[in-house]
Scaffold this active site. Sequence first.
Site, PDB file in Angstrom:
ATOM      1  N   ASP A 224      41.362  18.374  -8.196  1.00  0.00           N
ATOM      2  CA  ASP A 224      42.184  17.475  -7.391  1.00  0.00           C
ATOM      3  C   ASP A 224      41.849  16.048  -7.793  1.00  0.00           C
ATOM      4  OD1 ASP A 224      43.350  15.891  -5.434  1.00  0.00           O
ATOM      5  OD2 ASP A 224      42.770  17.196  -3.775  1.00  0.00           O
ATOM      6  N   PHE A 225      42.848  15.301  -8.272  1.00  0.00           N
ATOM      7  CA  PHE A 225      42.560  13.941  -8.748  1.00  0.00           C
ATOM      8  C   PHE A 225      42.117  12.991  -7.644  1.00  0.00           C
ATOM      9  CE2 PHE A 225      47.465  13.896  -9.011  1.00  0.00           C
ATOM     10  CZ  PHE A 225      47.624  13.532  -7.672  1.00  0.00           C
ATOM     11  N   HIS A 243      54.096   7.422  -9.092  1.00  0.00           N
ATOM     12  CA  HIS A 243      55.272   7.113  -8.265  1.00  0.00           C
ATOM     13  C   HIS A 243      55.409   8.056  -7.068  1.00  0.00           C
ATOM     14  CE1 HIS A 243      58.529   9.877 -10.306  1.00  0.00           C
ATOM     15  NE2 HIS A 243      57.392  10.523 -10.094  1.00  0.00           N
TER      16      HIS A 243
END
Length: 334
Positions: A224-225, A243
């Site tokens: 998970d970033f 975005h």
Amino acid sequence: MPHSDELLWGALGDISRLAALLTMAELGVADHLADGPLGTAELARRCAADAGALRRVLRELAAMDLVRPAGTDAYDLAPRGTALRSDVPDSVRSSIRMLGEESFWYAMGLLPATVREGSSAFVKRYGHLYDRLGADPALSRMFDDYMKRRSLPFTEGLAKAYVFPPEATLVDVAGGKGHILASILHTNPQMRGVLLDLGHVTAHAERTFAEEGLADRTEVVAGDFFTGVPAGADVYLLASVLHNWDDDDAVTILGNIRRAMSPDGRVLVLEVVLPDDAAPHLGKDIDLRMLAIFNGGAERTREEYAALLGRAGLALSEVVDLGSGASLIEALPA
């Protein structure tokens, strides 16, 4: 310049035309007409549709030059309609189906409510898009195909317009099925790649790299970033990632990369960069979809990206136009 009334009434007509286009894509009309003209009744049978209702949609599609009359109550596929076939390289069928999927259609229809409340009506009803995709395999497959086809012109532009450092290791953060990373590695045979994504995605990426003959040059990492990214790489790529998130979340993602990257590393952000003027632009259309579907997701200008990067300890060094509305932002440690 058209009269303003023509612009307004044309936009209203676009709703009906989009609905007809979605019907054509969803029912597979172009696939059924690929081998030649069919009578409306036979086409309806093959599409599992009502003949009377389909006839009315075909009339609109003919006005759009996607199908053409071929005798009495029969239609053939027009050259323009070929792009809606599933089996052509530049097919837009999955893109139309994805953007016309029930929840996406709902999100755009409820845009006034989203604007009034400042939070996404889509999220309120369906939750976060990626949670919804994780829970619905069929929708996830359609979304992946949409993203793959949408990224093709960007990926081709990236391979031609940007010079990667030789023998670099590139981490594709939230790289999905790995098609962008595979394209980069094919163009740069001395590079190695690491793909980071959520656990339910990684098996798809491993298959992609195996099919592309890249298994020995790639590593797939589940993670998970928001927690962290693989450390020590030369290049980190964020393709159509930032975005989806508000400024604070975007800075968290970028900050995790800044802490993980090598001292002379670089970050590449592949996004649509909004112009500062009032001219029509693809990014302005996409930005409204981001507004409708995400809480805080947005397209941004060059200056807005520079500000995000600065908050994460990075400095924008250049912006490369990739064509098709997309740009590559390069950032270095500040």
